[in-house]
Design an enzyme around this catalytic site. Structure first.
Site, mmCIF file in Angstrom:
data_model
loop_
_atom_site.group_PDB
_atom_site.id
_atom_site.type_symbol
_atom_site.label_atom_id
_atom_site.label_comp_id
_atom_site.label_asym_id
_atom_site.label_seq_id
_atom_site.Cartn_x
_atom_site.Cartn_y
_atom_site.Cartn_z
ATOM 1 N N HIS A 15 68.492 3.214 20.142
ATOM 2 C CA HIS A 15 68.062 2.124 21.034
ATOM 3 C C HIS A 15 68.465 2.433 22.474
ATOM 4 O O HIS A 15 69.565 2.102 22.915
ATOM 5 C CB HIS A 15 68.666 0.788 20.577
ATOM 6 C CG HIS A 15 68.097 -0.405 21.289
ATOM 7 N ND1 HIS A 15 67.395 -1.407 20.640
ATOM 8 C CD2 HIS A 15 68.102 -0.760 22.604
ATOM 9 C CE1 HIS A 15 67.009 -2.321 21.527
ATOM 10 N NE2 HIS A 15 67.434 -1.945 22.731
ATOM 11 N N HIS A 17 66.432 2.724 26.480
ATOM 12 C CA HIS A 17 65.195 2.583 27.259
ATOM 13 C C HIS A 17 65.099 3.703 28.291
ATOM 14 O O HIS A 17 66.019 3.890 29.087
ATOM 15 C CB HIS A 17 65.181 1.235 27.985
ATOM 16 C CG HIS A 17 65.102 0.064 27.058
ATOM 17 N ND1 HIS A 17 63.913 -0.578 26.771
ATOM 18 C CD2 HIS A 17 66.059 -0.585 26.339
ATOM 19 C CE1 HIS A 17 64.143 -1.576 25.924
ATOM 20 N NE2 HIS A 17 65.442 -1.593 25.643
ATOM 21 N N ASP A 19 63.314 3.837 30.969
ATOM 22 C CA ASP A 19 63.355 3.335 32.352
ATOM 23 C C ASP A 19 64.711 2.725 32.706
ATOM 24 O O ASP A 19 64.926 2.321 33.852
ATOM 25 C CB ASP A 19 62.202 2.355 32.632
ATOM 26 C CG ASP A 19 62.043 1.302 31.558
ATOM 27 O OD1 ASP A 19 62.826 1.309 30.586
ATOM 28 O OD2 ASP A 19 61.134 0.457 31.666
ATOM 29 N N GLY A 184 61.463 -7.241 26.180
ATOM 30 C CA GLY A 184 61.262 -8.285 27.187
ATOM 31 C C GLY A 184 62.040 -9.538 26.842
ATOM 32 O O GLY A 184 62.951 -9.510 26.020
ATOM 33 N N HIS A 214 63.070 -6.256 19.429
ATOM 34 C CA HIS A 214 64.249 -6.864 20.062
ATOM 35 C C HIS A 214 64.320 -8.315 19.586
ATOM 36 O O HIS A 214 63.380 -9.082 19.825
ATOM 37 C CB HIS A 214 64.086 -6.902 21.585
ATOM 38 C CG HIS A 214 64.332 -5.600 22.276
ATOM 39 N ND1 HIS A 214 63.465 -4.530 22.183
ATOM 40 C CD2 HIS A 214 65.338 -5.210 23.107
ATOM 41 C CE1 HIS A 214 63.940 -3.530 22.930
ATOM 42 N NE2 HIS A 214 65.070 -3.917 23.494
ATOM 43 N N GLU A 217 69.215 -10.961 20.423
ATOM 44 C CA GLU A 217 70.109 -10.432 21.467
ATOM 45 C C GLU A 217 70.675 -11.625 22.227
ATOM 46 O O GLU A 217 71.870 -11.866 22.230
ATOM 47 C CB GLU A 217 69.330 -9.501 22.406
ATOM 48 C CG GLU A 217 70.171 -8.972 23.561
ATOM 49 C CD GLU A 217 69.398 -8.084 24.533
ATOM 50 O OE1 GLU A 217 70.055 -7.441 25.367
ATOM 51 O OE2 GLU A 217 68.149 -8.034 24.476
ATOM 52 N N HIS A 238 69.370 -5.148 18.566
ATOM 53 C CA HIS A 238 70.519 -6.019 18.846
ATOM 54 C C HIS A 238 70.843 -6.878 17.621
ATOM 55 O O HIS A 238 71.681 -6.511 16.826
ATOM 56 C CB HIS A 238 70.302 -6.880 20.102
ATOM 57 C CG HIS A 238 70.042 -6.081 21.337
ATOM 58 N ND1 HIS A 238 71.034 -5.413 22.014
ATOM 59 C CD2 HIS A 238 68.889 -5.820 22.009
ATOM 60 C CE1 HIS A 238 70.507 -4.778 23.053
ATOM 61 N NE2 HIS A 238 69.207 -4.995 23.066
ATOM 62 N N ASP A 295 71.408 1.443 25.319
ATOM 63 C CA ASP A 295 70.426 0.487 25.834
ATOM 64 C C ASP A 295 69.887 0.889 27.214
ATOM 65 O O ASP A 295 68.758 1.356 27.318
ATOM 66 C CB ASP A 295 71.029 -0.929 25.851
ATOM 67 C CG ASP A 295 69.986 -2.031 25.838
ATOM 68 O OD1 ASP A 295 68.798 -1.731 25.591
ATOM 69 O OD2 ASP A 295 70.358 -3.201 26.045
ATOM 70 N N ASP A 296 70.677 0.676 28.275
ATOM 71 C CA ASP A 296 70.231 0.981 29.651
ATOM 72 C C ASP A 296 71.381 1.592 30.451
ATOM 73 O O ASP A 296 71.969 0.927 31.311
ATOM 74 C CB ASP A 296 69.756 -0.299 30.355
ATOM 75 C CG ASP A 296 68.543 -0.917 29.687
ATOM 76 O OD1 ASP A 296 67.430 -0.427 29.929
ATOM 77 O OD2 ASP A 296 68.709 -1.880 28.912
#
Length: 352
Positions: A15, A17, A19, A184, A214, A217, A238, A295-296
């Site tokens: 998991h 992303h 971006d 999102g 997702h 979360e 999540h 995640d990010d």
């Protein structure tokens, strides 16, 4: 001096992303090259503006993307480069297999409605985006010797994009693309039931496309139930709030549902209240099927080791548990059976 990794063995990540995993240097480079203004002109300043040190709300977190996505979206060179550099980043973290996800539409500037990031019309379609990411990932695999696959995201607020995401999953199936996701804002009322999403997920089931969503979360256990029962998800992104519904949680435990856990992310997005015990501790104690993920990492100023350090230092996770959860991640990956078997054999060999 760099700290010793909490788990210095091969890892699997499911998991993350694309971006949310871009090098600040690359953002600065394309900002200058394309003449697009950024809120900072040094790596350090940019990292501090885009990055987070203390919890923000989910909207506050999502606003971070507005700073830098216009610099990358719609640029062929940038899209391919972030994919290539992502593989390099993960290889350095000791990841041997990773599934990276992104929305093709959010990186496009043609044949996408509404146009993301206030871009002017260009010539990079969602299909082009997938092709460019695939090129970058495959070249990265060759250069850095790890295996990478991708997951295409539908966006909760844009159900009109979802059927195209399904078509792209079909077109590029096994050409790095292995699954579909729904990402999102899950607090959008009834978004799991929007016809565009439901139809796309039904199509995925029919066409043998793997599915993750997702859910849970920041949303309620009900969103998790919808993901499982309506969208027929095979993994939960999540899923922390699942434990608030004992019956649902016990059912998913029995079904061996995989939870893609992102501990450091959950702290910074406020998905987890640090005054309470983290759901992942419950997952560990119940021998649930879950993985640890970043995640990010750009926004959370983290590496995969951040999540391992957090669970080791603050939650008492052991080397044995780290081995178990990575084996579960490999088993729950969206690789074809033969490749999955090879990955598992490698982990068993290196974990002895």
């Amino acid at each position: 001096m760099a700290q010793t990794p909490a788990f210095n063995k091969p890892k699997v990540e499911l998991h993350v992303h694309l971006d949310g995993a871009i090098k600040p240097e690359t953002i600065l480079y394309f900002g200058k090259k394309r003449g697009i203004a950024l809120p900072a002109d040094t790596v350090e300043e940019l990292r501090n503006i885009i990055g987070m040190d203390k919890p923000l709300s989910l909207p506050g977190f999502l606003a971070k993307f507005d700073y830098y996505m216009p610099v990358i979206a719609g640029c062929r060179e940038a899209i391919k480069r972030i994919a290539y550099e992502f593989v390099e980043m993960k290889a350095k973290e000791g990841v041997v297999y990773v599934e990276v996800r992104y929305s093709p539409h959010l990186l496009a500037n043609s044949k996408v409605d509404p146009m993301p990031w206030n871009q002017t019309e260009g010539d990079v379609t969602p299909d082009d985006v997938v092709d460019l990411v695939n090129q970058g990932l495959q070249e990265g695999e060759q250069a850095f010797g790890i295996k990478v696959r991708s997951i295409l995201c539908c966006m909760r607020h844009q159900p009109s994009w979802s059927l195209e995401v399904l078509e792209l999953c079909k077109k590029y199936n096994q050409k790095t693309v292995v699954a579909m996701d729904l990402a999102g804002d899950e607090t959008i009322e009834g978004s799991s039931l929007f016809p565009g999403h439901v139809e796309a997920y039904e199509g995925a089931v029919k066409n043998g496309i793997h599915r993750t969503v997702h859910a849970g979360e920041v949303g309620s256990p009900e969103v998790v139930r919808e993901a499982v029962d309506i969208l027929k998800t095979e993994r939960v992104g999540h899923g922390y709030h699942t434990i608030e519904d004992e019956a649902l949680y016990n059912r998913l435990l029995k079904e061996n549902m995989h939870f893609e856990v992102c501990p450091w992310s959950s702290y910074l997005t406020g998905a987890w209240d640090p005054k309470t015990t983290h759901a992942v501790v419950r997952f560990k104690n119940d021998k649930a099927n879950y993985s640890l993920n970043t995640d990010d990492p750009l926004i959370f100023k983290s590496t995969l080791d951040t999540d391992y350090q957090m669970t080791k230092k603050d939650m008492g996770f052991t080397e044995e548990e780290f081995k178990r959860l990575n084996i579960n991640a490999a088993k729950s990956s969206f690789l074809p059976e033969e490749e999955k078997k090879e990955l598992l054999e490698r982990l068993y060999r290196e974990y002895q």
